[in-house]
Design a protein around this motif. Structure first.
Motif, mmCIF file in Angstrom:
data_model
loop_
_atom_site.group_PDB
_atom_site.id
_atom_site.type_symbol
_atom_site.label_atom_id
_atom_site.label_comp_id
_atom_site.label_asym_id
_atom_site.label_seq_id
_atom_site.Cartn_x
_atom_site.Cartn_y
_atom_site.Cartn_z
ATOM 1 N N UNK A 1 58.937 30.355 -10.805
ATOM 2 C CA UNK A 1 57.719 30.512 -11.602
ATOM 3 C C UNK A 1 57.914 29.927 -13.000
ATOM 4 N N UNK A 2 59.126 30.038 -13.547
ATOM 5 C CA UNK A 2 59.407 29.381 -14.827
ATOM 6 C C UNK A 2 59.231 27.870 -14.704
ATOM 7 N N UNK B 1 61.823 20.887 -12.978
ATOM 8 C CA UNK B 1 60.614 20.689 -13.773
ATOM 9 C C UNK B 1 60.920 19.971 -15.078
ATOM 10 N N UNK B 2 62.019 20.325 -15.730
ATOM 11 C CA UNK B 2 62.373 19.673 -16.998
ATOM 12 C C UNK B 2 62.693 18.195 -16.769
ATOM 13 N N UNK B 3 63.431 17.907 -15.714
ATOM 14 C CA UNK B 3 63.720 16.512 -15.407
ATOM 15 C C UNK B 3 62.473 15.736 -15.045
ATOM 16 N N UNK B 4 61.573 16.394 -14.333
ATOM 17 C CA UNK B 4 60.346 15.741 -13.900
ATOM 18 C C UNK B 4 59.479 15.342 -15.093
ATOM 19 N N UNK B 5 59.281 16.270 -16.027
ATOM 20 C CA UNK B 5 58.378 15.956 -17.149
ATOM 21 C C UNK B 5 58.986 14.905 -18.070
ATOM 22 N N UNK B 6 60.322 14.827 -18.112
ATOM 23 C CA UNK B 6 60.956 13.790 -18.926
ATOM 24 C C UNK B 6 60.656 12.405 -18.376
ATOM 25 N N UNK B 7 60.469 12.306 -17.058
ATOM 26 C CA UNK B 7 60.220 11.015 -16.424
ATOM 27 C C UNK B 7 58.744 10.746 -16.158
ATOM 28 N N UNK B 8 57.996 11.815 -15.812
ATOM 29 C CA UNK B 8 56.628 11.588 -15.330
ATOM 30 C C UNK B 8 55.557 12.330 -16.118
ATOM 31 N N UNK B 9 55.945 13.231 -16.963
ATOM 32 C CA UNK B 9 54.968 14.003 -17.712
ATOM 33 C C UNK B 9 54.589 15.294 -17.005
ATOM 34 N N UNK C 1 47.308 14.147 -13.276
ATOM 35 C CA UNK C 1 48.469 14.173 -12.388
ATOM 36 C C UNK C 1 48.467 15.481 -11.614
ATOM 37 N N UNK C 2 48.601 15.363 -10.299
ATOM 38 C CA UNK C 2 48.691 16.534 -9.420
ATOM 39 C C UNK C 2 50.109 16.598 -8.855
ATOM 40 N N UNK C 3 50.719 17.756 -8.940
ATOM 41 C CA UNK C 3 52.049 17.990 -8.368
ATOM 42 C C UNK C 3 51.936 19.089 -7.333
ATOM 43 N N UNK C 4 52.445 18.832 -6.140
ATOM 44 C CA UNK C 4 52.513 19.892 -5.135
ATOM 45 C C UNK C 4 53.962 20.256 -4.877
ATOM 46 N N UNK D 1 56.761 25.405 -16.802
ATOM 47 C CA UNK D 1 57.313 24.252 -17.502
ATOM 48 C C UNK D 1 56.556 22.971 -17.180
ATOM 49 N N UNK D 2 56.277 22.753 -15.902
ATOM 50 C CA UNK D 2 55.664 21.483 -15.495
ATOM 51 C C UNK D 2 54.157 21.453 -15.728
ATOM 52 N N UNK D 3 53.535 22.608 -15.961
ATOM 53 C CA UNK D 3 52.085 22.677 -16.121
ATOM 54 C C UNK D 3 51.676 22.223 -17.522
ATOM 55 N N UNK D 4 50.759 21.269 -17.584
ATOM 56 C CA UNK D 4 50.297 20.724 -18.857
ATOM 57 C C UNK D 4 49.422 21.735 -19.596
ATOM 58 N N UNK D 5 49.359 21.629 -20.921
ATOM 59 C CA UNK D 5 48.384 22.443 -21.667
ATOM 60 C C UNK D 5 46.983 22.176 -21.133
#
Length: 412
Positions: free
Chosen positions: A186-187, A157-165, A105-108, A191-195
């Motif tokens: 930057x936080x 970012x928190x809302x995004x990862x809850x819905x899309x990862x 997944x790429x997020x811009x 948050x949105x960056x995967x391991x």
């Protein structure tokens, strides 16, 4: 005022913290419709200060996002061929080096009109853009780019990862300077960056801004200006390690940072240490270095005014090309109006038929050049000089010449 990164107090009256004072001006992208010409414009202070603690250069006046990035925001990235090529090349590089495919997944962030993600989507790689302005977001969707119309930050970012990862690649081109809450932004990336994921962040390099006298890149939409030292510290404060950097020619000299989660212990590149050494050798770790730029800006302004006055006295016509924000900063600081520059051509239909903020110079289509046949075309977005000269090569058919004001006046 408080530093927007480290929260240190900045004494706005202290001469050693003043980086640049351009007086007052309207927001550089607040283009006027004809019906607005009879109304007053809001002129806002345009001053930059340097934090004495962390050395972040920043504007001293915070304007609401809604004011600066309204639904009719007129900057569309896709009207620059060279910028599209820059985006396409980046996608090819990132896809190859990061082995991106359908599982990723790429997020811009600040994806504008889909100028970059269109190339990601074409490869079948899932991608999503975050873009706060309605017009550009709509244009991106018309290209088939999934776009969420919202400002980016930690809450988003928190809302995004809850819905899309989480994202395997986060791209943020020329947006880091645009965020008033730098820490929240930057936080959000962290948050949105995967391991195991990486973030690619591009921004104009403050060292090049000073060396190339690029004061016209200062406007109200830019809240901060970065050296690598400062950007690295900001990312580190939020658990991100800048492990590599590329020097780019875009926007008069930019940096592309590659960052990852700090606990993943990636090796720092030689390129990173080369740029850090370059900044140290230039004097960027000393507050006194930041106090010498005002004189350079005044020199650019005076040279441009002298040139335009000479052209008028010699009855030579001058037209402008490129209704860019940087051009508005330059024209307003120099006090240039329609008597010296009667019109500015721009390729974007979203700007044509409007008027530049402050100077109220009309923005017209390229056909006007063929009608007016000016003696000189003043290129305002000097970073696109080569592209524009190639596009407008026909002005030489009637003996026309080009001119740029930054980094120094050049007529050719």
């Amino acid at each position: 005022m408080k530093c927007r990164f480290c929260a240190a107090s900045i004494d706005e009256s202290a001469p050693d913290t003043l980086f640049l004072d351009l007086g007052t001006a309207p927001p550089s992208n607040a283009f006027l419709a004809p019906a607005q010409l009879s109304a007053a414009e809001s002129y806002l202070p345009l001053r930059l200060h340097t934090c004495p603690r962390c050395l972040l250069v920043q504007i001293d006046e915070i304007q609401p996002h809604e004011r600066l990035f309204a639904p009719d925001y007129v900057y569309f990235s896709s009207y620059s061929r060279s910028w599209l090529e820059h985006a396409r090349t980046f996608v090819e590089q990132a896809t190859r080096e990061l082995d991106l495919g359908g599982r990723n997944l790429v997020v811009e962030i600040a994806s504008n009109d889909g100028y970059l993600l269109q190339y990601v989507a074409a490869k079948g790689i899932p991608c999503v853009g975050s873009e706060p302005t309605a017009g550009t977001a709509e244009a991106a969707r018309a290209k088939g780019v999934d776009t969420i119309e919202a400002f980016f930050g930690e809450r988003f970012a928190r809302g995004f990862i809850a819905e899309r990862g989480r994202a395997d690649l986060v791209v943020a081109n020329n947006v880091l300077a645009h965020v008033p809450d730098l820490n929240d932004f930057v936080a959000g990336i962290a948050t949105v960056l995967a391991p195991g994921g990486v973030a690619s962040v591009e921004f104009p390099h403050l060292l090049e801004l000073v060396l190339q006298r690029q004061f016209d890149t200062v406007y109200h939409e830019h809240f901060s200006y970065f050296s690598l030292h400062v950007a690295r510290a900001v990312f580190a404060a939020h658990g991100l390690c800048v492990h590599d950097v590329e020097r780019l020619a875009t926007h008069g000299g930019s940096l592309r940072l590659w960052a990852s989660h700090a606990d993943e212990a990636r090796a720092e590149s030689a390129r990173l240490h080369d740029v850090l050494s370059m900044e140290r050798a230039a004097g960027m770790l000393d507050l006194a270095w930041y106090g010498r730029f005002q004189h350079e800006a005044e020199g650019v302004k005076n040279d441009l005014l002298r040139f335009l006055l000479e052209q008028r006295q010699a009855s030579r016509a001058v037209a402008g090309y490129g209704a860019a924000a940087k051009g508005n900063t330059l024209l307003n600081y120099a006090g240039v109006r329609r008597d010296l520059l009667p019109f500015v051509v721009d390729a974007s239909p979203h700007k044509q038929g409007r008027y530049l903020p402050g100077s109220r110079i009309p923005v017209v289509a390229e056909a006007r050049l063929l009608e007016a046949r000016p003696d000189v075309v003043l290129i305002l977005p000097w970073n696109l000089r080569a592209e524009i000269v190639e596009q407008l090569a026909y002005i030489r058919d009637w003996g026309g010449r080009f001119a740029v004001a930054v980094p120094r006046l050049d007529v050719f």
